[in-house]
Motif scaffolding. Sequence first.
Motif, mmCIF file in Angstrom:
data_model
loop_
_atom_site.group_PDB
_atom_site.id
_atom_site.type_symbol
_atom_site.label_atom_id
_atom_site.label_comp_id
_atom_site.label_asym_id
_atom_site.label_seq_id
_atom_site.Cartn_x
_atom_site.Cartn_y
_atom_site.Cartn_z
ATOM 1 N N ARG A 274 -26.367 -33.095 42.645
ATOM 2 C CA ARG A 274 -25.524 -33.509 41.516
ATOM 3 C C ARG A 274 -25.367 -32.368 40.515
ATOM 4 O O ARG A 274 -24.267 -32.090 40.042
ATOM 5 C CB ARG A 274 -26.130 -34.734 40.836
ATOM 6 N N ARG A 275 -26.478 -31.712 40.167
ATOM 7 C CA ARG A 275 -26.388 -30.584 39.235
ATOM 8 C C ARG A 275 -25.847 -29.338 39.924
ATOM 9 O O ARG A 275 -25.164 -28.529 39.305
ATOM 10 C CB ARG A 275 -27.759 -30.271 38.637
ATOM 11 N N ASP A 382 -27.371 -31.202 26.808
ATOM 12 C CA ASP A 382 -26.340 -31.589 27.774
ATOM 13 C C ASP A 382 -25.988 -30.419 28.686
ATOM 14 O O ASP A 382 -25.842 -30.584 29.903
ATOM 15 C CB ASP A 382 -25.089 -32.083 27.052
ATOM 16 N N ASP A 385 -28.756 -29.856 31.126
ATOM 17 C CA ASP A 385 -28.850 -30.878 32.162
ATOM 18 C C ASP A 385 -27.811 -30.682 33.257
ATOM 19 O O ASP A 385 -28.123 -30.831 34.447
ATOM 20 C CB ASP A 385 -28.691 -32.260 31.520
ATOM 21 N N ARG A 386 -26.584 -30.376 32.896
ATOM 22 C CA ARG A 386 -25.512 -30.263 33.888
ATOM 23 C C ARG A 386 -24.755 -28.952 33.681
ATOM 24 O O ARG A 386 -23.635 -28.927 33.173
ATOM 25 C CB ARG A 386 -24.566 -31.461 33.779
ATOM 26 N N ASP A 389 -21.062 -28.670 35.072
ATOM 27 C CA ASP A 389 -20.011 -29.615 34.700
ATOM 28 C C ASP A 389 -18.809 -28.864 34.124
ATOM 29 O O ASP A 389 -18.947 -28.053 33.193
ATOM 30 C CB ASP A 389 -20.536 -30.615 33.664
ATOM 31 N N GLY A 479 -22.074 -28.346 42.486
ATOM 32 C CA GLY A 479 -22.490 -29.603 41.890
ATOM 33 C C GLY A 479 -21.613 -30.774 42.288
ATOM 34 O O GLY A 479 -20.530 -30.614 42.853
ATOM 35 N N SER A 480 -22.095 -31.986 41.967
ATOM 36 C CA SER A 480 -21.407 -33.236 42.319
ATOM 37 C C SER A 480 -21.072 -33.263 43.804
ATOM 38 O O SER A 480 -19.944 -33.565 44.220
ATOM 39 C CB SER A 480 -20.145 -33.415 41.473
#
Length: 613
Positions: A274-275, A382, A385-386, A389, A479-480
């Motif tokens: 995810r990250r 934030d 964490d990612r 993004d 990511g994702s």
Amino acid sequence: MSTAPTLVVIGGGPRGTGVIERIAANALELYGDLPLDIHLVDPYPAGGGRIWRPDQSPLLWMNSMAEDVTMFTDETVELAGPVVAGPALHAWAEDVRAGRVTPDAEPAVLAEIRGLTGQDFPSRRLQSAYLRWTYERALAALPPSITVHEHRTTALSVTGPRGSRQRVRLKDRTEPLLADLVVLTVGHLDAEQEPEQAELSDFAARHGLIHLPPDFTADTDLTALPAGEPVIVRGFGLAFIDLMVLLTEGRGGRHENGVYVPSGREPVLYVGSRRGVPYHSKIGYTWTGERPPLPRYLTPAWADELLSRPGPLDFRRDVWPLVAKELGHAHYHRLFTAHPGRTTLDPEVFDAKYAAADPGSPELADLVAGAVPDPADRLDLDALDRPLDGVTYESGEALQEGLRDYITADLTRRHDPDHSTDLAVFLGLLSAYAQLIRLGDIGNWWHGFFSYLASGPPGPRLEQLLALSRAGVVRFLGGSVTVEADEERGVFRASAATVPGEHIEARALVEARLPDPSLRHTASPLLRTLYEGGAAVTDTGLLSVDPGDSRIVDREGRPHPRRFALGPFTTARNSGAFTRPRTGGPAFRQNDAAARAALTFLRDLSCSGRIAS
């Protein structure tokens, strides 16, 4: 037949060892010279248990430095029982070298001990020897009236009414153990496959593919993964690091001066999550100077107020804002005290305004922006964490370069004391974790975030990852990440938001993570029978325990008088069964409370003459 009370401890790893150590520490005060039989049940050697057993690859390391590992209490631990000092891992190694301690260990482990320093990352086999010695020391500290019986087998069930002895059924034994009290310290759980994983396994079976579901990497059979073939790996945490090591060095490759020399037997690992980035490197320097005063906002009174509210807690609404403010407090306290030249406001003025501002408010953001000119010195949770993004790359090759730059920058920063605010945030995370345990099941996000920031791999492992990336043995997906099962082509397909339009196909998929600690999906017959017998579980499947002494709670909200549970499968889970010295050791506090409650119960039972024969 003995008429002494009987305590059964199920799980002989570091948590079970910690409970026995606390029984020994508290026995004189609470139990005197009364007789007691303790039965320790675990198919693996006591001390290390399954995860820290001695017979595993020497390539697998701990992800903590030797000086950051202890099994012993100190004055920072809040406990009712006595503090019993003992050596941290590096000090124990010094005792071994000086001849004060003679561990039961293989020659290769003894050789490692001879060269170990406090800043080294020991092998798990070495930690196993330390844990075994800790267990033996705990046994030696027990009063002569307390006897420990080891059962190298598996506990299958615990049954029995609340008001009388429990029956502990063991594999390979016809008659159950009769227990006046049972403590479960079984550690991490095996699990039945979740629906998605079961579907992927069925797909793999139909098409002759390989699917390895979530598991303990050291226990996974990796021989089916073919050399030179692409393997999709979903998960970029510590389980991936173990997988990476076993499929490279474990297959004969070697690292030489920052360059990986392949053996030719490695698969090609396409890794994403995810990250899309690995866990942050362990910090490579030690603390100096004034520590941030913690806890500042996450106080026991705050936890009491939250617990008094009606209805369930929402982590993002009720908990996270003040956690973020607490971590910011640790960060900026360090910045203002250790690096004042990078601030523009009097520290006392900043502290007062920071305390008055609401968490996440524009006022707080304006205060920080005005007092800390360089955005790199501000804490952005934030972004931490990612980090990917909203970030995209034009090609897979551009992503490889971009992530290598990211990992290199992380390594540099985490080994540079000019960024000691990172270590302050780490201390803030430890303090926050100790407080949040009281809130019970607060969901999985917090535990993942904590591990990502505070429990990452050793720096040398990330240097090896960079070398493997340059050698083409590891390829980053981004990511994702999503994984599809293509029925028409008979392959797994992975893609990521970080590189739009690109994908990789492979005949092998590895889920590089531990199974979720859910009693609803556990493969443990012991815990399944507890669940089916009425033990309460949370929405995420954690076993509900009393926060005071870890007694198992039933679905009517009643703590069981004769059953206790400690560990990651409970609502009182914490960051580990051992800890850094002088950081409060919440697991030690829990062990002490459970041991004292158990001894008190068994003493009263013995003195009342209500022991069944």
